[in-house]
Scaffold this motif. Structure first.
Motif, PDB file in Angstrom:
ATOM      1  N   VAL A  25       0.850  -1.184   0.000  1.00 36.05           N
ATOM      2  CA  VAL A  25       0.000   0.000   0.000  1.00 36.05           C
ATOM      3  C   VAL A  25       0.886   1.235   0.000  1.00 36.05           C
ATOM      4  O   VAL A  25       2.062   1.177   0.382  1.00 36.05           O
ATOM      5  CB  VAL A  25      -0.933   0.018   1.229  1.00 36.05           C
ATOM      6  CG1 VAL A  25      -1.876  -1.172   1.207  1.00 36.05           C
ATOM      7  CG2 VAL A  25      -0.130   0.035   2.524  1.00 36.05           C
ATOM      8  N   THR A  26       0.348   2.335  -0.441  1.00 35.71           N
ATOM      9  CA  THR A  26       1.097   3.584  -0.423  1.00 35.71           C
ATOM     10  C   THR A  26       0.913   4.255   0.933  1.00 35.71           C
ATOM     11  O   THR A  26      -0.069   4.002   1.650  1.00 35.71           O
ATOM     12  CB  THR A  26       0.640   4.531  -1.539  1.00 35.71           C
ATOM     13  OG1 THR A  26      -0.747   4.802  -1.369  1.00 35.71           O
ATOM     14  CG2 THR A  26       0.890   3.903  -2.893  1.00 35.71           C
ATOM     15  N   GLY A  27       1.848   5.105   1.293  1.00 30.67           N
ATOM     16  CA  GLY A  27       1.741   5.763   2.585  1.00 30.67           C
ATOM     17  C   GLY A  27       2.626   6.987   2.689  1.00 30.67           C
ATOM     18  O   GLY A  27       3.530   7.201   1.871  1.00 30.67           O
ATOM     19  N   GLU A  28       2.358   7.783   3.708  1.00 34.71           N
ATOM     20  CA  GLU A  28       3.150   8.965   4.015  1.00 34.71           C
ATOM     21  C   GLU A  28       3.582   8.878   5.471  1.00 34.71           C
ATOM     22  O   GLU A  28       2.752   8.795   6.377  1.00 34.71           O
ATOM     23  CB  GLU A  28       2.320  10.234   3.799  1.00 34.71           C
ATOM     24  CG  GLU A  28       3.039  11.506   4.225  1.00 34.71           C
ATOM     25  CD  GLU A  28       2.154  12.735   4.109  1.00 34.71           C
ATOM     26  OE1 GLU A  28       2.526  13.772   4.694  1.00 34.71           O
ATOM     27  OE2 GLU A  28       1.084  12.655   3.461  1.00 34.71           O
ATOM     28  N   LEU A  29       4.885   8.849   5.695  1.00 38.01           N
ATOM     29  CA  LEU A  29       5.443   8.763   7.047  1.00 38.01           C
ATOM     30  C   LEU A  29       5.915  10.145   7.473  1.00 38.01           C
ATOM     31  O   LEU A  29       6.736  10.771   6.799  1.00 38.01           O
ATOM     32  CB  LEU A  29       6.617   7.782   7.086  1.00 38.01           C
ATOM     33  CG  LEU A  29       7.382   7.684   8.404  1.00 38.01           C
ATOM     34  CD1 LEU A  29       6.479   7.184   9.525  1.00 38.01           C
ATOM     35  CD2 LEU A  29       8.604   6.795   8.259  1.00 38.01           C
ATOM     36  N   GLN A  30       5.396  10.607   8.594  1.00 41.82           N
ATOM     37  CA  GLN A  30       5.790  11.897   9.143  1.00 41.82           C
ATOM     38  C   GLN A  30       6.487  11.662  10.476  1.00 41.82           C
ATOM     39  O   GLN A  30       5.902  11.084  11.393  1.00 41.82           O
ATOM     40  CB  GLN A  30       4.573  12.806   9.341  1.00 41.82           C
ATOM     41  CG  GLN A  30       3.848  13.142   8.055  1.00 41.82           C
ATOM     42  CD  GLN A  30       2.603  13.970   8.284  1.00 41.82           C
ATOM     43  OE1 GLN A  30       2.110  14.085   9.413  1.00 41.82           O
ATOM     44  NE2 GLN A  30       2.068  14.553   7.231  1.00 41.82           N
TER      45      GLN A  30
END
Length: 499
Positions: A25-30
């Motif tokens: 899956v795609t994701g954004e890690l902050q």
């Protein structure tokens, strides 16, 4: 792509992440301290993530390998537009994020070294002569320029300046039961030019176990060392720049994996006025390395049984200059959870007392369960065992054996502190607290000093150099020593009047 923000330990990564069931899956890690968050997006439901996927691996579009460790799913949901496919999302909170050229397998014993920095490392290991400047460089400037002059002419003037680093990077190296602990310089410098030249240095501490360990074990060892350094600094240390090296890396090409905790250890007092002075540190690893090595080795050797009590002590230290009843109670209670070998031995009860105790137990066990019944049975079970006042007095004796000339009547001060604790916990009327309430910080400092100083003394702290020195107010030990005379006299005067 990845993007660095202006905040410390603040990064953003976009990429692909693999779930436990194999889905990508795609994701954004902050990454931003305790607000670290992974936002996942998929065209398939993500409800199954709740309570699962302890570790998630990902690959940033910019090429970094991302490993999210000990993850919690905080929420899942979906949204859709008319006549369009649904989009599912989930918010994942990782306790740790590992970033490097390889994924970190958190549950395998594959870590051979962990290194990090702490807030006051350069103060604790005050290697003053490692860097410097030659005041009168006229006699050596020609030697310094000799090689350069083989390529081009360089003239020297009337006021040459030569700065140096001795080149000795290793400050200390100590073998302990948890592995080899090393403290090193890590200098960086410019190549020089018309704009000038500078050398900047940072220090790092590393732990290299005898055999590879798991990630959790590495974090525990790091926290243990940071706890010890907090004692020496007189304030809770912040931990930064954490890196681990795994067995997959070769000596020629070590691959560091950077670790970002969501809940970082932070320095308890960030003001410059609270920064400790090197002369106030109880142990000097530079001028007395053998004593430092001995204390650290013995301190670590009993950490497994002392960890709980020492963690309470560290929590008190984290409060900095904030005092109140809760801190005094916590400072007293940490003596109650010391291991048995750190407390006085139990008293042998006479046969008459043993018989009376057993009869009383029999009588009260026949009574229906209740608070009073449990209280009496608990008190009967503690007969002969050391009480809190006795435990504190035992630790006072250890401090008095080395520092008695500086802390006269410390036993009386400690006894009053315990009575204040009993007042807050049990409502005891042993003392009129309102008459000495303004001395609450001093009483709290007394208990904390007794606990920590006795611990270091038993670990091999010789105390002579520190006790004979002049101390300021930037370390808990020095502050207590400076204030002890006047505060203890006032306390004992007030309590004697009450009697």
């Amino acid at each position: 792509m990845s993007k660095k923000n202006t905040g410390k330990q603040s990064k953003r990564f976009l990429g692909s992440f693999t779930l436990k069931d194999g889905r990508a899956v795609t994701g954004e890690l902050q990454l931003k301290g305790a607000s670290t968050l992974l936002k996942l997006h998929s065209d398939q439901p993500l409800d199954s993530l709740t309570g699962s996927d302890k570790h998630i691996e990902g690959m940033a579009y910019s090429g970094e390998y991302l490993t999210l460790i000990d993850c919690l799913c905080s929420s899942t949901g979906h949204f859709f537009w008319k006549n369009e496919a649904s989009n599912y999302h989930a918010d994942i909170f990782p306790h740790y994020v590992a970033i490097g050229r390889t994924h970190l397998i958190a549950n395998q014993a594959n870590i051979k070294t962990i290194e990090f920095t702490t807030t006051d490392l350069s103060t604790i290991f005050y290697d003053f002569d490692a860097f410097g400047k030659v005041i009168d460089a006229k006699s050596i400037i020609d030697i310094v320029l000799k090689d350069i002059r083989t390529h081009r002419p360089v003239e020297s003037g009337d006021m040459p300046i030569v700065s140096y680093f001795t080149g000795k990077t290793c400050i200390a190296e100590i073998s302990t039961m948890i592995g080899k602990i090393s403290v090193r310089h890590r200098p960086s410098y410019s190549m020089g030019g018309p704009s000038g030249f500078n050398i900047k240095n940072s220090m790092l501490i590393s732990i290299e176990p005898e055999n590879p360990i798991t990630f959790d074990e590495a974090i525990i060892k790091m926290n243990d060392i940071a706890s010890f350094l907090s004692i020496l600094a007189g304030r809770a240390q912040g931990i930064n720049d954490i890196q681990v090296f795994t067995i997959e890396a070769t000596k020629e090409y070590p691959q560091a994996v950077s670790i970002y905790p969501s809940y970082r250890w932070k320095c308890s007092d960030k003001n410059a006025v609270d920064k400790p002075n090197p002369r106030d540190v109880p142990l000097n690893a530079i001028t007395h390395p053998a004593e430092f090595s001995n204390v650290l080795t013995h301190w670590i050797s009993r950490q497994s049984t002392w960890r709980l009590a020492r963690s309470r002590s560290l929590n008190c230290l984290r409060e900095g200059n904030k005092y109140g009843p809760d801190r005094l109670v916590a400072a007293a209670n940490m003596f109650d959870i010391l291991p048995i070998d750190a407390t006085p031995t139990s008293n042998e009860l006479s046969s008459e007392i043993v018989e009376a105790r057993d009869q009383c137990k029999k009588i009260f066990r026949a009574i229906p369960d209740g608070v009073d019944r449990s209280s009496v049975l608990g008190a009967l079970g503690r007969l002969g065992k050391p009480s809190l006042p006795k435990k504190v007095a035992h630790r006072v004796d250890i401090v008095h054996s080395k520092l008695g000339c500086h802390f006269q009547n410390l036993d009386e001060v400690a006894a009053i502190a315990v009575k204040c604790r009993n007042y807050f916990v049990h409502g005891s009327k042993e003392i009129e607290f309102d008459k000495i309430e303004h001395l609450l910080p001093f009483l709290t400092d007394a208990l904390e000093f007794i606990f920590t100083a006795s611990d270091l003394i038993e670990s091999g702290w010789e105390t002579q150099i520190w006790s004979n020195g002049q101390h300021g107010m930037r370390h808990t030990f020095g502050r207590f020593k400076v204030e002890y005379g006047s505060s203890s006299s006032e306390l004992l005067s007030l309590t004697q009047k009450l009697d």
